[in-house]
Write an enzyme that holds these catalytic residues in place. Sequence first.
Site, PDB file in Angstrom:
ATOM      1  CB  CYS A 126      -0.940   0.008   1.202  1.00 34.45           C
ATOM      2  SG  CYS A 126      -1.968  -1.460   1.315  1.00 34.45           S
ATOM      3  CG  HIS A 259      -2.619   4.104   5.790  1.00 36.61           C
ATOM      4  ND1 HIS A 259      -2.207   4.111   4.468  1.00 36.61           N
ATOM      5  CD2 HIS A 259      -3.130   2.862   6.022  1.00 36.61           C
ATOM      6  CE1 HIS A 259      -2.455   2.917   3.933  1.00 36.61           C
ATOM      7  NE2 HIS A 259      -3.005   2.155   4.856  1.00 36.61           N
ATOM      8  CD  GLU A 270      -2.373   6.648  10.249  1.00 36.83           C
ATOM      9  OE1 GLU A 270      -1.913   7.453   9.411  1.00 36.83           O
ATOM     10  OE2 GLU A 270      -3.345   5.900  10.012  1.00 36.83           O
ATOM     11  CE  LYS A 291      -5.741   4.140   2.660  1.00 42.70           C
ATOM     12  NZ  LYS A 291      -4.905   5.337   2.938  1.00 42.70           N
ATOM     13  CG  HIS A 296      -6.960   0.774   1.481  1.00 40.12           C
ATOM     14  ND1 HIS A 296      -5.881   1.021   0.654  1.00 40.12           N
ATOM     15  CD2 HIS A 296      -6.414   0.332   2.647  1.00 40.12           C
ATOM     16  CE1 HIS A 296      -4.759   0.741   1.273  1.00 40.12           C
ATOM     17  NE2 HIS A 296      -5.051   0.317   2.491  1.00 40.12           N
ATOM     18  CG  PHE A 355      -1.152  -5.783   3.793  1.00 44.02           C
ATOM     19  CD1 PHE A 355      -1.744  -5.074   4.814  1.00 44.02           C
ATOM     20  CD2 PHE A 355      -1.919  -6.707   3.101  1.00 44.02           C
ATOM     21  CE1 PHE A 355      -3.070  -5.285   5.163  1.00 44.02           C
ATOM     22  CE2 PHE A 355      -3.249  -6.927   3.438  1.00 44.02           C
ATOM     23  CZ  PHE A 355      -3.829  -6.217   4.470  1.00 44.02           C
TER      24      PHE A 355
END
Length: 372
Positions: A126, A259, A270, A291, A296, A355
Site C-alpha cells: 500500500c 493512512h 497510527e 479513504k 482504500h 502490508f
Amino acid sequence: MNVWVTGMAWSTALGDGLAGVWRRLLDGHDGFEALPSEHPLRNPLAATVADPPAGMKPSARQRILAEGTLSRALADAGGPADAYPVLGTSFGALLDDEDGDLWQWAADVAAAVGLRRPPVAVSTACSSGSDAIAVGAAAIRSGAADVSVCGAADVVTPAKRLAHTALRTMSPTRLRAFDRRADGTLLGEGAGFVVLEREEAARARGAVPYAVLAGTGAANDGAGMTAPDPGGTGAELAARRCLASCGLTVEDVAVVNAHGSGTPANDSAESAALARLFGGCERPPVVFATKGALGHTLGATGALEAVAVVLALLDGRAPPIPGLDEVIEGFPLPVATGSASRLRPGAGLSLTLGFGGFITCLAFTPGQRHAH
C-alpha cells in the site's frame, strides 16, 4: 536541492479533475457503490472509477487508467522532456490476470505515453505510490534526472475483494477511519501521478510549482504480513526520518494526511505514532484522511494522498473524514469532522502504512500554483 511539484493528475471514484474532486472531498462526498460479485463478500461496496468500464479485463483497465492519468500529469506540467518514469502498484491486476509482470506493465505504460527512458517499477504494497514519489525525488537529487513523473495505479479485482473478506479487514458496514465504531476498510481504485523537477530546471523553463517535496522518510516495522506494530513505532520512525531529511520540526507541520484505513489495528497504531510524534506540540496539526471517500486504493493510495496534501496546503483547508462521528479514545490531534477545517500556514505530511510493514512519509511545503 529543492524538488518542485510542477504537475499533478488523479483519477478517482469522485472524478478526475483536480479542482472538481477536491470540492467533492471538501463537501464530504464519497464514491462508494455496490459492485456485483459472484462470490460472497463481507460488503458489496467499492469505490471504482467510471472509465475504463468495470467489464474490461483488469490488466487492460489498469493500463488504460495509468496511461491516461500519467499523460494528464505531464500535460499539466507543460510537457517537460525526457521525464524519468517511476510507476508503482501493489499486485495490480496480477492476482486475477496472470499474463505479464509488474515491470512489463510499467514499461508498456511509459512507452504508450511517449516516454523514452526505461521505467522503474515499484511494488511495496500500500505504500507503492508514496515510494514511487520518493524514488523519483531521489533520482533528481542524485543527478540522475532533472525531471521525473512518478505515482501509481491500482484497480479493484475479485481476488482483492475476496482476500480482504477472508482477512476480515473489509468492513461489513462502512469505512470509518478513527471512529470508535470502525470495523474495517473498503476497497477503491484509482491512479495518481506527480511531475517532480529540479528547481533550477523548472525555473529555466518558466514552470510554477504546486509545492516543494521537502523530504521523504521510510521504515519497516517487521511486525507481520498484514498488521502493523500495535505501538506504531515504524510510522513514528518514518515520519521522524522524513522531517529530519529536510530540517522541518513538528511545529512546522500544519496538516497530516493519515493512512486512515478504518481497520481498528491500523487506526490504533497510527494514533499511537502520532501521539508520540506530536506530543507536547504547541500548535498541533489537523489530521484528515481520504479513504472514506475514495476507498482504500491499495498501491495507488500514497500517490492520491500526496496530491490531496498538496491541495490542502494550497487551499488552506482539510476535508472532513467521511464516517467519523465519534473519535477513538486517546486520539492525540484535532481532526476534520463534519465539515472542512481551516489550516494555519505550514508544511503537510502524507503518511502511508502498507502490508508487510512498508511505511513511508512525504513532506510538502506549498508553492504558488493552484489547481483549476
